[in-house]
Design a protein around this motif. Sequence first.
Motif, PDB file in Angstrom:
ATOM      1  N   LEU A 161      -6.239  32.871  61.868  1.00 43.74           N
ATOM      2  CA  LEU A 161      -5.948  33.996  62.319  1.00 43.74           C
ATOM      3  C   LEU A 161      -7.175  34.470  63.148  1.00 43.74           C
ATOM      4  O   LEU A 161      -7.058  35.160  64.258  1.00 43.74           O
ATOM      5  N   SER A 162      -8.510  34.266  62.823  1.00 45.33           N
ATOM      6  CA  SER A 162      -9.738  34.435  63.477  1.00 45.33           C
ATOM      7  C   SER A 162      -9.662  33.697  64.642  1.00 45.33           C
ATOM      8  O   SER A 162     -10.209  34.353  65.762  1.00 45.33           O
ATOM      9  N   ARG A 163      -9.337  32.433  64.654  1.00 45.15           N
ATOM     10  CA  ARG A 163      -9.196  31.705  66.030  1.00 45.15           C
ATOM     11  C   ARG A 163      -8.362  32.242  67.123  1.00 45.15           C
ATOM     12  O   ARG A 163      -8.645  32.446  68.267  1.00 45.15           O
ATOM     13  N   LEU A 164      -7.237  32.786  66.494  1.00 50.92           N
ATOM     14  CA  LEU A 164      -6.188  33.585  67.408  1.00 50.92           C
ATOM     15  C   LEU A 164      -6.742  34.626  67.984  1.00 50.92           C
ATOM     16  O   LEU A 164      -6.708  35.050  69.080  1.00 50.92           O
ATOM     17  N   PHE A 165      -7.646  35.633  67.062  1.00 51.42           N
ATOM     18  CA  PHE A 165      -8.190  36.706  67.496  1.00 51.42           C
ATOM     19  C   PHE A 165      -9.272  36.718  68.673  1.00 51.42           C
ATOM     20  O   PHE A 165      -9.421  37.373  69.533  1.00 51.42           O
ATOM     21  N   LEU A 166      -9.935  35.464  68.309  1.00 53.52           N
ATOM     22  CA  LEU A 166     -11.427  35.320  69.015  1.00 53.52           C
ATOM     23  C   LEU A 166     -10.738  34.478  70.528  1.00 53.52           C
ATOM     24  O   LEU A 166     -11.636  34.667  71.207  1.00 53.52           O
ATOM     25  N   ARG A 167      -9.766  33.973  70.490  1.00 55.16           N
ATOM     26  CA  ARG A 167      -9.311  33.460  71.630  1.00 55.16           C
ATOM     27  C   ARG A 167      -9.347  34.439  72.892  1.00 55.16           C
ATOM     28  O   ARG A 167      -9.792  33.908  74.024  1.00 55.16           O
ATOM     29  N   PRO A 168      -8.531  35.497  73.064  1.00 59.03           N
ATOM     30  CA  PRO A 168      -8.694  36.241  74.274  1.00 59.03           C
ATOM     31  C   PRO A 168     -10.306  36.768  74.604  1.00 59.03           C
ATOM     32  O   PRO A 168     -10.760  36.820  75.528  1.00 59.03           O
ATOM     33  N   ILE A 169     -10.797  36.926  73.583  1.00 63.36           N
ATOM     34  CA  ILE A 169     -12.525  37.435  73.728  1.00 63.36           C
ATOM     35  C   ILE A 169     -13.122  36.015  74.393  1.00 63.36           C
ATOM     36  O   ILE A 169     -14.050  36.449  75.261  1.00 63.36           O
TER      37      ILE A 169
END
Length: 387
Positions: A161-169
């Motif tokens: 989930l964190s990797r998914l959230f960090l991807r657009p950033i």
Amino acid sequence: MVEYERGSLLRFLGLYLGSTLLLLGIIIALFYQNSQKSLLESAYLRLEVEAGEIAKEIVLAHMHGQTLTALHHPIDAHLTLYDIEGRRIAGLEAPFDLTIRRGEIEGLLYVVNDSAFGHLGIDHIVLSMEKNLQSLESLKGYLLLGFALLALLLGLFSYLLSRLFLRPIKEEIKRIDSFIKNATHELNTPLTALLATAKSLQKGEVDEKKISRLLLIAKQIEHLYSDLSYLFFKDIRHQEDRFFDLGELARSRALYFEELANNRALFIQTTLHSLEIKMDEVLAERIIDNLLSNAIKYAHAGTSIELIVQKEGWLYVQNEGAEIPQEEGEKIFERYYRFHPSSKGASGLGIGLSIIKEITLSYHLPLFLSSKEGKTRLGVDFSSLIS
């Protein structure tokens, strides 16, 4: 993974996973306590029911002239009898407290029943049994195992989930990094030429060609500065809508870009009708400038660029150059996106068309894009702003 990504990932995992596991631990602890209370309550209720049945048997035995030997009780429980003086008649020698209804002593759970009312000389009945913790220990083991498995699954889920959230950033940072590099490059080229020209003028080598070159460089820097100013200061700039002639504005901007076009062996042709609209003139100028700049950037050398203002309200800029594929029709209006960035002559920051789209959206103005047979036409419909 770079340092800022690692730090962000660890902070997110620590906050999300830590709070989730804490909440899960509290739920499991409360469940275990509730199970323990339920188990003890069930044991006490069973003892109380059995003690009540024994009291009834005592009363009935006394009424039928029977003795205590006829009494029976659960095989996993201990029966202790007391007389009215509190003296033990039979059963375990344990310091039971006869003043309470339920109790626990030396690993025994016990209940006190006084409903024999002195029949057969018995006043208090104490029924006790071993406190069985085996089921609780098994439950504790299952709960700990379940907690460990859930922690593992939550850890994996939190990481994904964190990797998914960090991807657009991460992608946005990559785009900004690319933008900064491109902006540095875009500024470096005219500044280098500006310094070289200034040094030659300092030596007294003054001619019309060098003056024209200086003006050309100044226009390039001014256009870049105008786009960057809009991009970073649009939120604090006050919008001022007023009436002006879009055709005249387009004429002045065509003259402004004429030298930039000629420098690339391009020619600007205009077909301009007078068209009075109500809009922020600076924003209209940004639309025209970026349409012309984009056309100059991607047009083939030796061709013409057409700037058209129709009396119906449409403003078009057309150039001859690389055809834009249909699937890239929307992408070219995204910020920092550059069409054919590796092709010769394709430069820029990827913000010009995104500025156009942003302004047209704020005024609800339709955009038009057509690219086929080597000709690309970009246009904006200003008809809704006609006075």
